[in-house]
Write an enzyme that holds these catalytic residues in place. Sequence first.
Site, PDB file in Angstrom:
ATOM      1  N   SER A 113       0.836  -1.193   0.000  1.00 55.00           N
ATOM      2  CA  SER A 113       0.000   0.000   0.000  1.00 55.00           C
ATOM      3  C   SER A 113       0.880   1.255   0.000  1.00 55.00           C
ATOM      4  O   SER A 113       1.715   1.421  -0.894  1.00 55.00           O
ATOM      5  CB  SER A 113      -0.940  -0.029   1.213  1.00 55.00           C
ATOM      6  OG  SER A 113      -1.882   1.005   1.166  1.00 55.00           O
TER       7      SER A 113
ATOM      8  N   ASP B 101      -8.864  -6.626  -4.175  1.00 56.24           N
ATOM      9  CA  ASP B 101      -8.485  -5.281  -3.734  1.00 56.24           C
ATOM     10  C   ASP B 101      -9.086  -4.257  -4.690  1.00 56.24           C
ATOM     11  O   ASP B 101      -8.558  -3.998  -5.767  1.00 56.24           O
ATOM     12  CB  ASP B 101      -6.960  -5.173  -3.702  1.00 56.24           C
ATOM     13  CG  ASP B 101      -6.463  -3.824  -3.196  1.00 56.24           C
ATOM     14  OD1 ASP B 101      -7.300  -2.941  -2.934  1.00 56.24           O
ATOM     15  OD2 ASP B 101      -5.237  -3.668  -3.073  1.00 56.24           O
TER      16      ASP B 101
ATOM     17  N   HIS C 107      -7.966  -5.025   0.151  1.00 57.72           N
ATOM     18  CA  HIS C 107      -6.687  -4.313   0.209  1.00 57.72           C
ATOM     19  C   HIS C 107      -5.827  -4.829   1.359  1.00 57.72           C
ATOM     20  O   HIS C 107      -4.596  -4.848   1.270  1.00 57.72           O
ATOM     21  CB  HIS C 107      -6.934  -2.812   0.369  1.00 57.72           C
ATOM     22  CG  HIS C 107      -5.695  -1.988   0.270  1.00 57.72           C
ATOM     23  ND1 HIS C 107      -4.840  -2.046  -0.810  1.00 57.72           N
ATOM     24  CD2 HIS C 107      -5.136  -1.103   1.139  1.00 57.72           C
ATOM     25  CE1 HIS C 107      -3.822  -1.221  -0.619  1.00 57.72           C
ATOM     26  NE2 HIS C 107      -3.974  -0.651   0.561  1.00 57.72           N
ATOM     27  N   ASP C 108      -6.445  -5.259   2.441  1.00 56.35           N
ATOM     28  CA  ASP C 108      -5.701  -5.767   3.595  1.00 56.35           C
ATOM     29  C   ASP C 108      -5.056  -7.123   3.340  1.00 56.35           C
ATOM     30  O   ASP C 108      -4.355  -7.642   4.219  1.00 56.35           O
ATOM     31  CB  ASP C 108      -6.620  -5.878   4.810  1.00 56.35           C
ATOM     32  CG  ASP C 108      -6.715  -4.568   5.587  1.00 56.35           C
ATOM     33  OD1 ASP C 108      -5.967  -3.629   5.256  1.00 56.35           O
ATOM     34  OD2 ASP C 108      -7.539  -4.488   6.519  1.00 56.35           O
TER      35      ASP C 108
END
Length: 376
Positions: free
Chosen positions: A155, A320, A353-354
């Site tokens: 990220s 994501d 996204h995690d």
Amino acid sequence: MNAPDNNLGFVVAQKARFDAPLRLKSGAELPSFELAYETYGELNAARSNAVLVCHALNASHHVAGRYETEKDNVGWWDNLVGPGKPLDTRRFFVVGSNYLGSCFGSTGPASIHPATGKPWGADFPVVTVEDWVEAQARLAERLGIERFAAVIGGSLGAMQALQWTLSYPERVRHALVIAAAARLSPQNIAFNEVARQAIMTDPDFHGGHYYDKGVVPTRGLRIARMIGHITYLSGEAMAEKFGRLMRRGAPGFDFDIDFEIESYLRYQGDKFSTYFDANTYLRITKALDYFDPAADFGGDLTKALARATAAFLVVSFKSDWRFPPSRSRDIVRALLDNRRIVSYLELDAPGGHDAFLLEDERYHAALRSYFGNIEL
């Protein structure tokens, strides 16, 4: 006292102070600054085995292990870093650095302004990814590291890894760019702006000088974190984890918590507001918004990445939707256009996204293989 069974055992946070001024991309200048950091493993005699880990928005230099006085405080990437893990500290010297503007030990808005003797507050300058890399470069010099074997991040951390290959191409051999984008989409900037507005319109914000008032813009921070969590998880992950389960078994016909997802978001917001600084949140999201290596090259990412000489591993996750695989493929394409060495992995993992933080077997196997093939 015996260390817990977490491979690395107890770790110790450190600070490095730099008294030479740091000129920021905005034109502002920090007369001096401190960086909080941790190291794991040993630097070899050739000083060729150092790996820099760059963290994302709300993390810190505490990448792995535990603190002796806070045994439940496990490093945010502990599943990745340690003896026998994909980033093996028996082979590599790993450095976790906290970025400027943070609220976890490095100089930031809550730090004391040397000219006033009071917290910087709203007067702390807006920092950028480029500024973080400049500060990290000074830390590397302090640690005796002329060239990193690799720089890795997910990220916002991946943006730093990418920027390292542009600011200091001769000082990075490999870059692992995970769940990233070369610049934010308008939708992502919009999410960040809504979060900032939630903070800045909180009555307890006081224009960023809330330290002097002895208050915290808790409501704004709570909402900002809730917005963020919605974007970090995929719809699939939310459905699997929470579904439409109700806390009270039936609708309450009021505005208290009905659904489990509401409970989760409120819990995350409440917890976040107890430890994260609002002024830091504003600056970090702006750093995200401003990152755009192609901006000085007419929007041409291929021209922007021509400076990079490192070998790359780029990883994305299909679930994501905040930084979708198409954004990673843009980076890969630009690197290939420059005839750089690039490996690309696109995983069908449900974490959203995690996912870059999770212990997916295929993901970790790929990282283990990549690090295992780095010659020292």
